[in-house]
Design a protein around this motif. Structure first.
Motif, PDB file in Angstrom:
ATOM      1  N   PHE A 152     -33.559   4.581 -27.525  1.00 29.42           N
ATOM      2  CA  PHE A 152     -32.556   3.531 -27.453  1.00 29.42           C
ATOM      3  C   PHE A 152     -33.167   2.178 -27.725  1.00 29.42           C
ATOM      4  CE2 PHE A 152     -30.620   0.474 -24.563  1.00 29.42           C
ATOM      5  CZ  PHE A 152     -29.329   0.478 -25.064  1.00 29.42           C
ATOM      6  N   LEU A 153     -34.363   2.067 -27.067  1.00 28.66           N
ATOM      7  CA  LEU A 153     -35.035   0.805 -27.251  1.00 28.66           C
ATOM      8  C   LEU A 153     -35.417   0.611 -28.701  1.00 28.66           C
ATOM      9  CD1 LEU A 153     -37.317   0.560 -24.111  1.00 28.66           C
ATOM     10  CD2 LEU A 153     -35.383  -0.863 -24.623  1.00 28.66           C
ATOM     11  N   GLU A 154     -35.916   1.721 -29.270  1.00 22.48           N
ATOM     12  CA  GLU A 154     -36.342   1.629 -30.651  1.00 22.48           C
ATOM     13  C   GLU A 154     -35.137   1.360 -31.516  1.00 22.48           C
ATOM     14  OE1 GLU A 154     -40.168   4.661 -30.637  1.00 22.48           O
ATOM     15  OE2 GLU A 154     -38.374   5.287 -31.607  1.00 22.48           O
ATOM     16  N   ASP A 159     -32.088  -2.332 -34.244  1.00 24.26           N
ATOM     17  CA  ASP A 159     -30.860  -3.036 -34.464  1.00 24.26           C
ATOM     18  C   ASP A 159     -31.089  -4.506 -34.504  1.00 24.26           C
ATOM     19  OD1 ASP A 159     -29.432  -0.723 -34.724  1.00 24.26           O
ATOM     20  OD2 ASP A 159     -28.836  -0.794 -32.645  1.00 24.26           O
ATOM     21  N   GLU A 160     -31.973  -4.967 -33.593  1.00 24.12           N
ATOM     22  CA  GLU A 160     -32.266  -6.360 -33.513  1.00 24.12           C
ATOM     23  C   GLU A 160     -32.968  -6.817 -34.792  1.00 24.12           C
ATOM     24  OE1 GLU A 160     -34.547  -7.193 -30.004  1.00 24.12           O
ATOM     25  OE2 GLU A 160     -32.811  -6.901 -28.786  1.00 24.12           O
ATOM     26  N   GLY A 161     -33.786  -5.973 -35.273  1.00 22.84           N
ATOM     27  CA  GLY A 161     -34.485  -6.269 -36.449  1.00 22.84           C
ATOM     28  C   GLY A 161     -33.562  -6.388 -37.599  1.00 22.84           C
ATOM     29  N   HIS A 162     -32.569  -5.528 -37.570  1.00 27.72           N
ATOM     30  CA  HIS A 162     -31.636  -5.480 -38.597  1.00 27.72           C
ATOM     31  C   HIS A 162     -30.738  -6.604 -38.572  1.00 27.72           C
ATOM     32  CE1 HIS A 162     -32.635  -1.679 -40.364  1.00 27.72           C
ATOM     33  NE2 HIS A 162     -32.688  -1.249 -39.137  1.00 27.72           N
ATOM     34  N   ALA A 163     -30.579  -7.005 -37.220  1.00 25.30           N
ATOM     35  CA  ALA A 163     -29.691  -7.999 -37.032  1.00 25.30           C
ATOM     36  C   ALA A 163     -30.219  -9.269 -37.440  1.00 25.30           C
ATOM     37  CB  ALA A 163     -29.167  -8.053 -35.665  1.00 25.30           C
TER      38      ALA A 163
END
Lengths: 163, 278
Positions: A152-154, A159-163
């Motif tokens: 999930f963290l990954e 997701d954050e990275g993507h975001a």
């Protein structure tokens, strides 16, 4: 006429007088005391003889009794031996019985103890298995949760990275 | 014993024999008061040589012998009674055994021959047996006494005097008679009187036996030289033997006759009717 052979009545009477004194004197001084002594001693020996024969009789009776006892001794010994053997056998049998009983009791107790031990071990093993299962389940759950969390963290990071 | 000592003893012994024989031959017999015939006759009949008894009576020498023998025997019995018999032991010594044998012998003799009644008989035969035995041996002592004629004679055996022999024979018969009467009454008296020759036979048997001994001794000692030919020991043994025999014979005869007269009469077997009828 004189008496032939110069026989003299006066002298005959003198001789008889002497003889009477001598016979009486010797009887009282010698014959009677010696005879009395002999009779007394004879009575003593007869008494001793009587006592001895009585003792001999008693001894013979005792000997007879002893002989009888000896005669019966073999029979008695055999009888007693048989009796002793029977008693011994009886005692052996009783002991054997008692030992068998004891052995059965010990075996029964051992079986019971072993059963209890087995049951206890089984119980314990069950509990341990349960605990281990729980632990394993927990571990599995924990591992899967952590993996999921990590994923999930990954995923979140991604997701954050993507975001 | 050494050889030298043996020779000396032998020489002394032979010298003594020769000396006494020579002395006897050389001295001769001397002047004799009596011839051998007179001596022998007097030994039998006691006609010449009389002895005074306590100065009261003139008696034959045998009465004096009898008194001396009785005195000696009673004194000896008294001494034995006082000093010896109280010390008798249960296991007897030699002297005690001799005395017991003597008493036992006469007791058995009386009891054996007269089993019915023997107490009085035993007392009598013990006394008379001892008297005959020691009375006969008394002549061996050769005690000397003076006669009323002044001769010196040796005291003879009491029973070599016919009066003493008759006294013993008659007294024995009297004892038998008393025994018979006390045991069987008139029957005993009859039985004893039936043996009327008994006192004579007992008296003369005793007298004859003792006299023969006396005569032989008188004969030997009248001729001194004969005592060398016939050793004295033989005369002593002869006297001892006939003292024993005479004591035994008279006591045994008295016992036998006493036993016969004192025996209880046997009941006559009752005749049955059949026997009476036949």
């Amino acid at each position: 006429m004189g008496i032939p052979l110069n026989i003299d009545w006066q002298q005959i009477l003198l001789h008889i007088f002497n003889l009477i004194i001598l016979v009486g004197g010797l009887y009282f001084l010698l014959y009677q005391p010696v005879k009395k002594f002999i009779e007394k001693r004879e009575a003593l020996y007869q008494e001793m003889d009587r006592e001895a024969s009585e003792k001999l009789k008693n001894a013979q009776e005792l000997e007879k009794k002893a002989q009888e006892l000896l005669d019966h001794a073999d029979d008695e010994i055999t009888e007693r031996r048989i009796k002793a053997e029977a008693e011994l056998n009886e005692r052996d049998a009783a002991q054997l019985l008692s030992v068998e009983k004891e052995a059965k009791r010990i075996i029964a107790e051992a079986q019971k103890a072993a059963e209890e031990e087995r049951r206890s071990i089984l119980d314990h093993t069950d509990k341990e298995i349960l605990i281990m299962t729980k632990k394993a389940a927990a571990q599995m759950v924990h591992t899967s949760t952590e993996e999921a969390y990590r994923q999930f963290l990954e995923a979140a990071e991604r997701d954050e990275g993507h975001a | 014993m050494s050889k030298k000592r043996k020779i000396v003893s032998l020489v002394v012994w032979l010298a003594l024999i020769v000396a006494t024989l020579a002395g006897a031959i050389l001295c001769g017999t001397g002047q004799r008061a009596e011839t051998i015939q007179e001596t022998m006759r007097d030994a039998v009949l006691h006609e010449t040589n009389k002895v005074r008894l306590f100065g009261l009576l003139e008696v034959n020498p045998a009465v004096i012998s009898s008194l001396v023998v009785v005195g000696i025997l009673l004194a000896a019995a008294l001494l034995i009674r006082i000093f010896f018999i109280p010390r008798f032991k249960r296991v007897p010594g030699r002297a005690q055994l001799l005395l017991e044998q003597l008493v036992g012998f006469f007791t058995d003799l009386g009891k054996g021959n007269s089993p019915h009644r023997y107490r009085f008989l035993n007392a009598y035969i013990f006394g008379v047996g001892v008297y005959i035995f020691f009375g006969t041996l008394f002549e061996l002592l050769g005690l000397q006494v003076s006669t009323t004629h002044g001769n010196t004679i040796a005291l003879p055996a009491p029973l070599s005097d016919i009066n003493a022999a008759i006294a013993v024979g008659c007294f024995s018969y009297l004892v038998i008679l008393i025994g018979g009467i006390s045991a069987n009454g008139l029957r005993g008296l009859g039985r004893t009187l039936k043996e009327f020759s008994l006192p004579i036979s007992m008296s003369f048997r005793l007298f004859g036996a003792l006299l023969s001994g006396l005569l032989v001794t008188e004969l030997v000692y009248y001729y001194v030289g004969l005592s060398f030919v016939l050793p004295v020991v033989i005369a002593v043994l002869f006297t001892l033997l006939h003292a024993l025999i005479q004591a035994y014979v008279l006591t045994m005869l008295t016992s036998v006759f006493y036993g016969e007269v004192t025996e209880a009469p046997r009941p006559k077997p009752k005749k049955s009717k059949k026997q009476l009828e036949s």
